[in-house]
Design an enzyme around this catalytic site. Structure first.
Site, PDB file in Angstrom:
ATOM      1  N   GLU A  36       0.817  -1.211   0.000  1.00 48.30           N
ATOM      2  CA  GLU A  36       0.000   0.000   0.000  1.00 48.30           C
ATOM      3  C   GLU A  36       0.856   1.269   0.000  1.00 48.30           C
ATOM      4  O   GLU A  36       0.529   2.240  -0.670  1.00 48.30           O
ATOM      5  CB  GLU A  36      -0.960   0.014   1.194  1.00 48.30           C
ATOM      6  N   CYS A 191     -14.343   0.326 -15.131  1.00 46.71           N
ATOM      7  CA  CYS A 191     -14.773   1.732 -15.104  1.00 46.71           C
ATOM      8  C   CYS A 191     -13.519   2.610 -15.110  1.00 46.71           C
ATOM      9  O   CYS A 191     -13.254   3.374 -14.182  1.00 46.71           O
ATOM     10  CB  CYS A 191     -15.638   1.982 -13.860  1.00 46.71           C
ATOM     11  N   CYS A 198     -18.242   0.260 -20.734  1.00 50.56           N
ATOM     12  CA  CYS A 198     -19.673   0.265 -20.382  1.00 50.56           C
ATOM     13  C   CYS A 198     -20.439  -0.824 -21.130  1.00 50.56           C
ATOM     14  O   CYS A 198     -21.429  -1.356 -20.617  1.00 50.56           O
ATOM     15  CB  CYS A 198     -20.293   1.623 -20.689  1.00 50.56           C
ATOM     16  N   CYS A 201     -20.266  -3.817 -19.018  1.00 53.07           N
ATOM     17  CA  CYS A 201     -20.309  -3.553 -17.572  1.00 53.07           C
ATOM     18  C   CYS A 201     -21.594  -4.098 -16.933  1.00 53.07           C
ATOM     19  O   CYS A 201     -22.703  -3.806 -17.399  1.00 53.07           O
ATOM     20  CB  CYS A 201     -20.220  -2.046 -17.317  1.00 53.07           C
ATOM     21  N   CYS A 207     -26.468   2.505 -13.808  1.00 51.27           N
ATOM     22  CA  CYS A 207     -25.409   3.519 -13.738  1.00 51.27           C
ATOM     23  C   CYS A 207     -25.917   4.856 -14.290  1.00 51.27           C
ATOM     24  O   CYS A 207     -26.289   4.953 -15.463  1.00 51.27           O
ATOM     25  CB  CYS A 207     -24.193   3.049 -14.524  1.00 51.27           C
TER      26      CYS A 207
HETATM   27  S1  SF4 Z   1     -21.587   1.608 -17.006  1.00 45.35           S
HETATM   28 FE1  SF4 Z   1     -21.109   3.062 -15.393  1.00 45.35          FE
HETATM   29  S2  SF4 Z   1     -20.080   1.859 -13.828  1.00 45.35           S
HETATM   30 FE2  SF4 Z   1     -20.038   0.681 -15.702  1.00 45.35          FE
HETATM   31  S3  SF4 Z   1     -18.119   1.180 -16.715  1.00 45.35           S
HETATM   32 FE3  SF4 Z   1     -19.672   2.553 -17.557  1.00 45.35          FE
HETATM   33  S4  SF4 Z   1     -19.538   4.373 -16.290  1.00 45.35           S
HETATM   34 FE4  SF4 Z   1     -18.511   2.748 -15.159  1.00 45.35          FE
END
Ligand code: SF4
Length: 352
Positions: A36, A191, A198, A201, A207
């Site tokens: 860390e 993200c 996205c 995702c 989102c």
């Molecule tokens: S949908 Fe939203 S949470 Fe998913 S990668 Fe895109 S911006 Fe990020």
């Protein structure tokens, strides 16, 4: 919506998260702490080699506490942000003397160690001791800002409070270490700051940034400070018998505890033909009839708040006494920790 976020994140972590890191799943607090501190201002790709080097060189915190500062700084050389290295040394000594070499296991005690803020304390507390503290780093802030459509700037006091509270609410209290690693990995690989994935995702349905088209606007950042420009002229002054004068930097400036050649700092670039006329040169070398033998090309290094320009000026003959400096054999220079700018030059130091 919050529970849905956590559930989906953990499912993604179980089934799809393949991000490899040598300290992943590590529960030894010394190793967690080391990773860390190294990663506080360093990318994983660069930090991994340093982490492995430290673990091999100092297998326990007592090994680190016993080592000389010069040796530890040499291990750290090239990582930058040397305050972290000073804190590393101070923490190792504190744990050796106050905790008999055992890493403290409560959040308050961990937070009290030198160089450890809420993020690092939460990471160590959750990864090593399974305590329910949520990490909030740049990855986490970005994911939360986008998913929940938060416009509070990430560096602001209001933003910090909001992200910390939200991260705590979302945390899987039974598996805080796994959850914390998952959300950071999610931010780093899905993200991402630029071009988030996205289209694949698992959070896209809920989102806000994706649904509203705000991805490029979030997170909102505070305006970065303007970098101060500094010009450092390093004189390579021979000390006879193939030795060179160097000194350890002290005081409150950058690079404390690292070494350097004879330094002249100016407010601007000095034309080569004017260096010998400058008061610094006349005062230190003029009376002894020194000449400039060689001037290096410009080297540069960018720090968070400073932009450094460095040049190396070789003098033509030895100086046998120089107050505040020590003479070291040219071939031993590699044993001393220097700032990156100087290390880069030592690699190609001409045999003049
Ligand atoms: S949908 Fe939203 S949470 Fe998913 S990668 Fe895109 S911006 Fe990020």
């Amino acid at each position: 919506m919050q529970i849905d976020f956590t559930k989906k994140l953990l499912a993604w972590n179980r089934n799809q998260n393949k991000r490899p890191m040598p300290w992943k799943g590590e529960t030894n607090p010394y190793r967690v702490w080391l990773s860390e501190i190294i990663l506080q201002q360093t990318r994983v790709e660069q930090g991994t080699a340093y982490y492995e080097k430290f673990v091999a060189g100092f297998p326990t915190i007592l090994d680190l506490a016993k080592a000389s500062e010069k040796e530890i700084f040499k291990y750290w050389e090239g990582l930058g942000y040397y305050g972290r290295c000073r804190n590393l040394i101070a923490t190792a000594k504190k744990i050796a003397s106050e905790f008999k070499g055992h890493f403290p296991s409560s959040y308050a005690e961990i937070l009290d160690l030198p160089g450890i803020g809420p993020y690092t304390a939460s990471a160590i507390a959750s990864f090593a001791f399974g305590l329910p503290y949520a990490v909030v780093d740049g990855n986490v802030e970005r994911v939360l800002a986008r998913y929940f459509g938060i416009s509070a700037p990430v560096g602001s006091a209001a933003g910090k409070k909001l992200y910390t509270t939200l991260a705590g609410d979302l945390l899987d209290k039974k598996n805080p270490g796994i959850y914390n690693q998952a959300i950071m990995d999610f931010g780093a690989t899905i993200c991402k700051p630029q071009n988030p994935l996205c289209n694949i995702c698992i959070q896209s349905k809920n989102c806000q940034a994706f649904q509203q088209g705000w991805i490029n606007q979030l997170p909102v950042k505070t305006v970065p400070a303007i970098r101060k420009k500094r010009y450092l002229y390093y004189f390579i002054v021979p000390a006879g018998e193939d030795k060179i004068w160097i000194r350890e930097r002290t005081g409150k400036d950058i690079w404390r505890n690292l070494y350097e050649f004879v330094l002249w700092e100016t407010g601007k670039i000095i034309p080569q033909g004017k260096i010998m006329q400058a008061p610094f040169f006349k005062k230190n070398f003029g009376k002894l009839d020194f000449q400039i033998q060689y001037i290096s090309p410009v080297f540069s290094q960018t720090l968070t708040h400073q932009s450094i320009t460095g040049l190396f000026v070789h003098l033509n003959k030895p100086l046998f006494k120089l107050s505040g400096y020590q003479s070291v054999p040219r071939k031993s220079l590699q044993e001393y920790p220097f700032p990156k700018l100087i290390t880069d030059y030592i690699k190609i130091l001409p045999a003049i």
